[in-house]
Motif scaffolding. Structure first.
Motif, PDB file in Angstrom:
ATOM      1  N   GLY A   1      -4.327  -1.648  -0.573  1.00 58.76           N
ATOM      2  CA  GLY A   1      -4.759  -0.902  -1.748  1.00 58.76           C
ATOM      3  C   GLY A   1      -5.484  -1.772  -2.755  1.00 58.76           C
ATOM      4  O   GLY A   1      -6.331  -2.584  -2.396  1.00 58.76           O
ATOM      5  N   LYS A   2      -5.085  -1.667  -4.000  1.00 56.30           N
ATOM      6  CA  LYS A   2      -5.791  -2.253  -5.119  1.00 56.30           C
ATOM      7  C   LYS A   2      -5.799  -3.780  -5.163  1.00 56.30           C
ATOM      8  O   LYS A   2      -5.130  -4.384  -5.996  1.00 56.30           O
ATOM      9  CB  LYS A   2      -5.202  -1.694  -6.411  1.00 56.30           C
ATOM     10  CG  LYS A   2      -3.680  -1.635  -6.402  1.00 56.30           C
ATOM     11  CD  LYS A   2      -3.182  -0.694  -7.466  1.00 56.30           C
ATOM     12  CE  LYS A   2      -3.382   0.748  -7.009  1.00 56.30           C
ATOM     13  NZ  LYS A   2      -2.692   1.717  -7.869  1.00 56.30           N
ATOM     14  N   THR A   3      -6.591  -4.379  -4.283  1.00 57.94           N
ATOM     15  CA  THR A   3      -6.721  -5.839  -4.335  1.00 57.94           C
ATOM     16  C   THR A   3      -7.631  -6.248  -5.473  1.00 57.94           C
ATOM     17  O   THR A   3      -7.643  -7.380  -5.902  1.00 57.94           O
ATOM     18  CB  THR A   3      -7.292  -6.402  -3.025  1.00 57.94           C
ATOM     19  OG1 THR A   3      -7.529  -5.327  -2.143  1.00 57.94           O
ATOM     20  CG2 THR A   3      -6.324  -7.382  -2.392  1.00 57.94           C
TER      21      THR A   3
ATOM     22  N   ILE B   1       9.461   5.212  -0.411  1.00 60.79           N
ATOM     23  CA  ILE B   1       8.854   4.018   0.191  1.00 60.79           C
ATOM     24  C   ILE B   1       7.342   3.976   0.058  1.00 60.79           C
ATOM     25  O   ILE B   1       6.777   2.998  -0.440  1.00 60.79           O
ATOM     26  CB  ILE B   1       9.258   3.889   1.685  1.00 60.79           C
ATOM     27  CG1 ILE B   1      10.722   3.470   1.787  1.00 60.79           C
ATOM     28  CG2 ILE B   1       8.378   2.895   2.411  1.00 60.79           C
ATOM     29  CD1 ILE B   1      11.274   3.457   3.199  1.00 60.79           C
ATOM     30  N   GLU B   2       6.695   5.053   0.500  1.00 63.48           N
ATOM     31  CA  GLU B   2       5.231   5.051   0.526  1.00 63.48           C
ATOM     32  C   GLU B   2       4.636   4.697  -0.839  1.00 63.48           C
ATOM     33  O   GLU B   2       3.771   3.831  -0.953  1.00 63.48           O
ATOM     34  CB  GLU B   2       4.683   6.424   0.952  1.00 63.48           C
ATOM     35  CG  GLU B   2       4.706   6.676   2.452  1.00 63.48           C
ATOM     36  CD  GLU B   2       6.044   7.193   2.960  1.00 63.48           C
ATOM     37  OE1 GLU B   2       7.026   7.229   2.168  1.00 63.48           O
ATOM     38  OE2 GLU B   2       6.119   7.561   4.147  1.00 63.48           O
ATOM     39  N   ASN B   3       5.157   5.391  -1.842  1.00 65.08           N
ATOM     40  CA  ASN B   3       4.646   5.170  -3.182  1.00 65.08           C
ATOM     41  C   ASN B   3       4.909   3.740  -3.644  1.00 65.08           C
ATOM     42  O   ASN B   3       4.033   3.070  -4.200  1.00 65.08           O
ATOM     43  CB  ASN B   3       5.314   6.169  -4.134  1.00 65.08           C
ATOM     44  CG  ASN B   3       4.537   6.293  -5.428  1.00 65.08           C
ATOM     45  OD1 ASN B   3       3.319   6.114  -5.431  1.00 65.08           O
ATOM     46  ND2 ASN B   3       5.239   6.567  -6.515  1.00 65.08           N
ATOM     47  N   PHE B   4       6.104   3.269  -3.357  1.00 63.35           N
ATOM     48  CA  PHE B   4       6.506   1.921  -3.761  1.00 63.35           C
ATOM     49  C   PHE B   4       5.631   0.852  -3.106  1.00 63.35           C
ATOM     50  O   PHE B   4       5.185  -0.091  -3.761  1.00 63.35           O
ATOM     51  CB  PHE B   4       7.976   1.697  -3.415  1.00 63.35           C
ATOM     52  CG  PHE B   4       8.580   0.480  -4.070  1.00 63.35           C
ATOM     53  CD1 PHE B   4       9.249   0.595  -5.280  1.00 63.35           C
ATOM     54  CD2 PHE B   4       8.477  -0.773  -3.471  1.00 63.35           C
ATOM     55  CE1 PHE B   4       9.805  -0.518  -5.898  1.00 63.35           C
ATOM     56  CE2 PHE B   4       9.029  -1.893  -4.081  1.00 63.35           C
ATOM     57  CZ  PHE B   4       9.701  -1.766  -5.291  1.00 63.35           C
ATOM     58  N   VAL B   5       5.390   1.010  -1.832  1.00 58.88           N
ATOM     59  CA  VAL B   5       4.587   0.031  -1.100  1.00 58.88           C
ATOM     60  C   VAL B   5       3.184  -0.063  -1.706  1.00 58.88           C
ATOM     61  O   VAL B   5       2.671  -1.156  -1.929  1.00 58.88           O
ATOM     62  CB  VAL B   5       4.485   0.400   0.405  1.00 58.88           C
ATOM     63  CG1 VAL B   5       3.406  -0.417   1.104  1.00 58.88           C
ATOM     64  CG2 VAL B   5       5.828   0.185   1.087  1.00 58.88           C
TER      65      VAL B   5
ATOM     66  N   ALA C   1       8.542   2.898  11.212  1.00 58.17           N
ATOM     67  CA  ALA C   1       7.417   1.985  11.423  1.00 58.17           C
ATOM     68  C   ALA C   1       6.102   2.738  11.263  1.00 58.17           C
ATOM     69  O   ALA C   1       5.149   2.240  10.651  1.00 58.17           O
ATOM     70  CB  ALA C   1       7.500   1.335  12.798  1.00 58.17           C
ATOM     71  N   GLN C   2       6.060   3.944  11.779  1.00 59.82           N
ATOM     72  CA  GLN C   2       4.838   4.744  11.674  1.00 59.82           C
ATOM     73  C   GLN C   2       4.508   5.041  10.213  1.00 59.82           C
ATOM     74  O   GLN C   2       3.360   4.910   9.782  1.00 59.82           O
ATOM     75  CB  GLN C   2       4.988   6.048  12.475  1.00 59.82           C
ATOM     76  CG  GLN C   2       3.701   6.848  12.570  1.00 59.82           C
ATOM     77  CD  GLN C   2       2.554   6.017  13.138  1.00 59.82           C
ATOM     78  OE1 GLN C   2       2.655   5.431  14.203  1.00 59.82           O
ATOM     79  NE2 GLN C   2       1.446   5.938  12.393  1.00 59.82           N
TER      80      GLN C   2
ATOM     81  N   ASP D   1       1.236   3.850   8.126  1.00 55.66           N
ATOM     82  CA  ASP D   1       0.388   4.822   7.437  1.00 55.66           C
ATOM     83  C   ASP D   1       0.158   4.486   5.964  1.00 55.66           C
ATOM     84  O   ASP D   1      -0.879   4.825   5.409  1.00 55.66           O
ATOM     85  CB  ASP D   1       0.995   6.228   7.543  1.00 55.66           C
ATOM     86  CG  ASP D   1       0.921   6.770   8.965  1.00 55.66           C
ATOM     87  OD1 ASP D   1       0.115   6.226   9.753  1.00 55.66           O
ATOM     88  OD2 ASP D   1       1.667   7.719   9.291  1.00 55.66           O
ATOM     89  N   CYS D   2       1.133   3.840   5.348  1.00 54.70           N
ATOM     90  CA  CYS D   2       0.911   3.529   3.933  1.00 54.70           C
ATOM     91  C   CYS D   2       0.410   2.106   3.731  1.00 54.70           C
ATOM     92  O   CYS D   2       0.432   1.584   2.627  1.00 54.70           O
ATOM     93  CB  CYS D   2       2.133   3.849   3.085  1.00 54.70           C
ATOM     94  SG  CYS D   2       3.550   2.803   3.376  1.00 54.70           S
ATOM     95  N   GLY D   3      -0.025   1.473   4.819  1.00 54.75           N
ATOM     96  CA  GLY D   3      -0.787   0.239   4.675  1.00 54.75           C
ATOM     97  C   GLY D   3       0.003  -1.055   4.601  1.00 54.75           C
ATOM     98  O   GLY D   3      -0.465  -2.042   4.039  1.00 54.75           O
TER      99      GLY D   3
END
Lengths: 222, 222
Positions: A218-220, B137-141, B162-163, B167-169
């Motif tokens: 994301g935001k690098t 998790i997704e938002n936090f990551v 893991a998937q 997906d969230c990078g």
DNA sequence: TAGATTGTTAATCGATTAACAATC
DNA sequence: TAGATTGTTAATCGATTAACAATC
């Protein structure tokens, strides 16, 4: 008497075969060819056959391998058809986590004792196992026929402790301390160096980013 | 752009070099030859030189290697001169043990978050890090630029998780679940299969006993 | 300069893959 | 029997070790 030595590369792959065969067995699959297993496990069929043939022929031409038979044979090769008596030395977070890990029990690894040098922990129970002072280790190992000592103590304590264990006739040390142990060849050592593993991960992240440009997460830009 | 690929065999040895060099540095030793290092580490001097030369020449003919310089260079190669943001997924015994393990912090691996699907744990703090529901998790990551997810959850949950992480990078997964993860090549995975390690130990015990007769530990006769 | 020790090329060793005859 | 698939030998590939010229 003149058994040919099997390379550790082969040994390292056995638990993975064992795991996949266990899954196939659970799914009720009776037989499998090296080619099918190759597709699932993503190793070459050739390697699979070579690996198994280090220990004798477990398959049958034109048929393949019987899943349950192969599973049992590998479990014998790995020695997990036998019980193993364990003690834990160092009842910190990691030591406790391992003691509580029930999966090992299922495979015949039985925790018999836990030891620490902190008096505050003496008498505390972890899954029915009482924490004892480290002074009692020698006696306990001899009396209870302990095979494996799990070392979850700081590295400076690990080296002398390994020597004590060797002296009282331990067969193997599962070493989580971040240090190399120097023991005679009749004592087996398996190292789990968690920070080494984490560093390898770090290397692979870095390498990938170097190669593909720093996309990152994301935001690098900010 | 055309960097030649370094074999994982070499990478696996780097953390060990790093550890030994760190010790030498602490003992105030300024320089070391590949031969001296070979004696200490019990690998060939040739391998040491080959390994280092994969990354360029760090030594000087007639002098050897400068300990501190080499230490720093290896730390750069391993990418541990950079900070890494971690989250832990699965706050069981092992997850907590890893979170509490301060040594990782020292090497620039910083725990930023802990997640579990058990509501009873929400809000609990481990070394200042609050346990959150896995839904976050997704938002936090994304928000916290997390590099590495530590997977300490049961194997059936590990694959879908893991998937989600892919997906969230996420950049990397440190996988303690007893299952192989299938992720795209932009996500690095490092497995720590504790039971595999224990089985290898069991194999080596068994092999030794087969070869040398069942001396075992003390009273095998009874 | 002479001695030491690297960086690097060449030789060896071992592990993986390919091929195919044996055989179920 | 014909087809399938192993067990095993041979070929290839990669990693380790040895050797030595380059050079500090």
């Amino acid at each position: 008497m003149e058994e040919k030595e099997i390379s550790q590369a082969v040994i390292s792959r056995l638990p993975r075969y064992f795991r996949y065969l266990g899954e196939l067995k659970e799914r009720g699959i009776e037989r499998i060819s090296s080619q099918e297993l190759s597709d699932i496990m993503k190793v070459t069929a050739s390697q699979i056959r070579q690996d198994f043939n280090n220990f004798g022929g477990f398959g049958q031409q034109g048929y393949g391998y019987n899943v349950e038979y192969l599973y049992d044979e590998i479990s014998k090769i790995l020695g997990i058809d036998q019980m193993h008596q364990l003690i834990i030395i160092g009842v910190g977070n990691l030591g406790q986590a391992l003691t509580n890990y029930t999966n090992f029990n299922r495979r015949g690894f039985v925790f018999k004792g836990a030891f620490d040098c902190n008096p505050e922990l003496y008498g505390m129970k972890i899954r029915g196992v009482e924490v004892r002072p480290t002074e009692e280790i020698e006696n306990f190992v001899r009396t209870n026929n302990i095979d494996i000592a799990v070392l979850t103590i700081p590295k400076d304590q690990a080296v002398p402790m390994a020597q004590r264990l060797v002296d009282c006739g331990i067969k193997a040390i599962w070493n989580f301390a971040h240090v190399d142990l120097d023991v005679p060849e009749n004592v087996q050592v398996e190292n789990v160096h968690l920070s080494d593993s984490l560093m390898k991960l770090s290397y692979n992240i870095t390498r990938y980013e170097k190669k593909h440009g720093r996309t990152g997460n994301g935001k690098t830009g900010s």
